[in-house]
Design a protein around this motif. Structure first.
Motif, PDB file in Angstrom:
ATOM      1  N   ASN A 192      46.208  36.200  34.868  1.00  0.00           N
ATOM      2  CA  ASN A 192      47.600  35.916  34.511  1.00  0.00           C
ATOM      3  C   ASN A 192      48.214  37.076  33.726  1.00  0.00           C
ATOM      4  OD1 ASN A 192      47.474  33.389  35.691  1.00  0.00           O
ATOM      5  ND2 ASN A 192      47.111  32.292  33.772  1.00  0.00           N
TER       6      ASN A 192
ATOM      7  N   ASP B 263      43.831  31.726  33.456  1.00  0.00           N
ATOM      8  CA  ASP B 263      43.268  32.585  34.504  1.00  0.00           C
ATOM      9  C   ASP B 263      43.292  34.003  33.934  1.00  0.00           C
ATOM     10  OD1 ASP B 263      42.939  34.357  36.707  1.00  0.00           O
ATOM     11  OD2 ASP B 263      43.680  32.833  38.100  1.00  0.00           O
TER      12      ASP B 263
ATOM     13  N   GLU C 294      52.099  34.003  33.131  1.00  0.00           N
ATOM     14  CA  GLU C 294      52.725  33.986  34.456  1.00  0.00           C
ATOM     15  C   GLU C 294      51.684  34.303  35.532  1.00  0.00           C
ATOM     16  OE1 GLU C 294      57.126  35.648  34.206  1.00  0.00           O
ATOM     17  OE2 GLU C 294      55.742  36.956  33.110  1.00  0.00           O
ATOM     18  N   LYS C 295      51.874  33.658  36.676  1.00  0.00           N
ATOM     19  CA  LYS C 295      51.021  33.940  37.840  1.00  0.00           C
ATOM     20  C   LYS C 295      51.950  34.161  39.024  1.00  0.00           C
ATOM     21  CE  LYS C 295      46.909  32.046  40.173  1.00  0.00           C
ATOM     22  NZ  LYS C 295      45.924  32.945  39.545  1.00  0.00           N
ATOM     23  N   ASP C 296      51.819  35.292  39.664  1.00  0.00           N
ATOM     24  CA  ASP C 296      52.672  35.647  40.805  1.00  0.00           C
ATOM     25  C   ASP C 296      54.156  35.520  40.452  1.00  0.00           C
ATOM     26  OD1 ASP C 296      50.381  36.054  42.346  1.00  0.00           O
ATOM     27  OD2 ASP C 296      50.308  33.927  42.932  1.00  0.00           O
TER      28      ASP C 296
END
Length: 380
Positions: A144, A141, A301-303
């Motif tokens: 990210n 994404d 990393e996402k969130d």
């Protein structure tokens, strides 16, 4: 087409022997022919004393010059190659003067391939492989947050009190300790004047996990472009650095303190004295095993939660084939030579290839050189 292999120092021999054993047409050039004969005289009698003018007189269109000589020879040899429409290969970092030859090399149809040794070299291949894997994954994404690390170190297989051993003159290592570095930490550039100001701990995901001391070196930031990081990606960490045995900082503390005080001609003379002393006290013994550890990792990393995290990890040591360092530097160089001859690398100044076909094939060959090579999926 002839391969002109220049330099038969410790880190050059396995790759040169591989090309000779494969039957390539090769002329070996070295400043002292006796040393070259000792290294490869059983495989060839085409050994000549290195002289750039003599080499230039023999160099023909389509030939390949390999420079395993000191770095100040690379640009003059690359310029010679361009003038003769021959190709050039070295394992060294691309200096600004080498980069400046890109337009001339392209116009001449000449490949000037650099950074195809161990570090730089194998680390680039691993980085390209990981980034291609991430881009193709379901976790990809553009929003990210990414973290990238690349740590490489040549270390003694059997630790000594100094926590380090030398394969050749320590002077280069000592001078490197005076060099600043630039990397990304916490989303911002991190400028460090001396390596010992940024030493941290790294847990390598080896079959038996092992902790090392690491620090950034050189300027890491331009490699984000080389590794095809999208300029819009959010990058939390990006560092290329050096790996050392635990205890290295403490063992070298007196070295750091003295280096900090050195300047001018007297400082250079003192560095030379220190180098001679360290060589006497901490050189590898004949037949002693060295070790190379290389870890290249990418995290997305996402969130705040990891969604993709893999590390390419290599552990290699000296065995009956010779030192790990020599084969991991010179055999990738030999792979680059063959790729140039096969017209798999385009004209211009370039580093280790990002072409998936090439980095996959080269890493397959490197798998035979290391005792351990693995992609660790931390989320599997």
């Amino acid at each position: 087409m002839t391969i002109h292999w220049c330099g038969t120092g410790l880190s050059a021999i396995p790759g040169l022997r591989r090309l000779l054993e494969a039957g390539h047409e090769i002329t070996v050039w070295n400043r002292t022919t006796d040393k070259a004969r000792e290294a490869v005289g059983d495989l060839t009698d085409k050994i000549k004393a290195f002289d750039i003018d003599t080499l230039g007189a023999e160099l023909a269109k389509g030939d390949v010059v390999v420079s395993m000589l000191p770095g100040d020879w690379h640009v003059p040899l690359a310029e010679l190659c361009i003038s003769k429409e021959a190709h050039f290969v070295s394992s060294s970092y691309i200096a600004p003067e080498m980069k400046a030859l890109d337009d001339k090399a392209r116009a001449a149809g000449v490949a000037c391939v650099n950074e195809v040794g161990l570090d730089p070299g194998i680390d680039h291949l691993m980085a390209h492989a990981l980034i291609a894997d991430y881009r193709a994954s379901k976790a990809y994404d553009a929003g990210n947050t990414l973290s990238f690390i690349s740590y490489c170190g040549g270390i003694p297989k059997e630790p000594n009190p100094f926590r380090y051993k030398f394969s050749w003159s320590p002077l280069g290592v000592l001078k490197a300790l005076r060099s600043p570095s630039r990397s990304i930490r916490d989303f911002a550039p991190l400028d460090v004047a001396r390596p010992w100001d940024a030493i941290s701990s790294y847990d390598a995901p080896l079959p038996t996990p092992e902790s090392f001391e690491v620090y950034p070196n050189r300027d890491s930031i331009p490699f984000m472009k080389d590794y095809k990081f999208d300029p819009n990606w959010s990058v939390k960490e990006f560092v290329r650095g050096t790996l050392r045995l635990n205890g290295w900082t403490e063992a070298w503390d007196h070295v750091f303190k003295e280096i900090e005080t050195l300047s001018g001609p007297e400082g250079e003379a003192r560095l030379k004295d220190m180098s001679d002393q360290f060589w006497d006290e901490n050189a590898y013994d004949e037949g002693e095993a060295d070790r190379v550890v290389l870890c290249v990792g990418l995290t997305a990393e996402k969130d705040g939660a990891e969604v993709w995290h893999k590390t390419y990890v290599m552990d290699a040591w000296g065995d009956d084939r010779g030192t790990a360092m020599s084969r991991l530097v010179s055999i990738p160089v030999s792979l680059a030579v063959e790729s140039v001859l096969n017209r798999e690398i385009p004209a211009g100044v370039s580093a280790a290839p990002s072409d998936p076909k090439l980095f996959t094939r080269w890493l397959g060959e490197i798998d035979t050189l290391a005792q351990h090579l693995e992609i660790v999926d931390h989320l599997a």
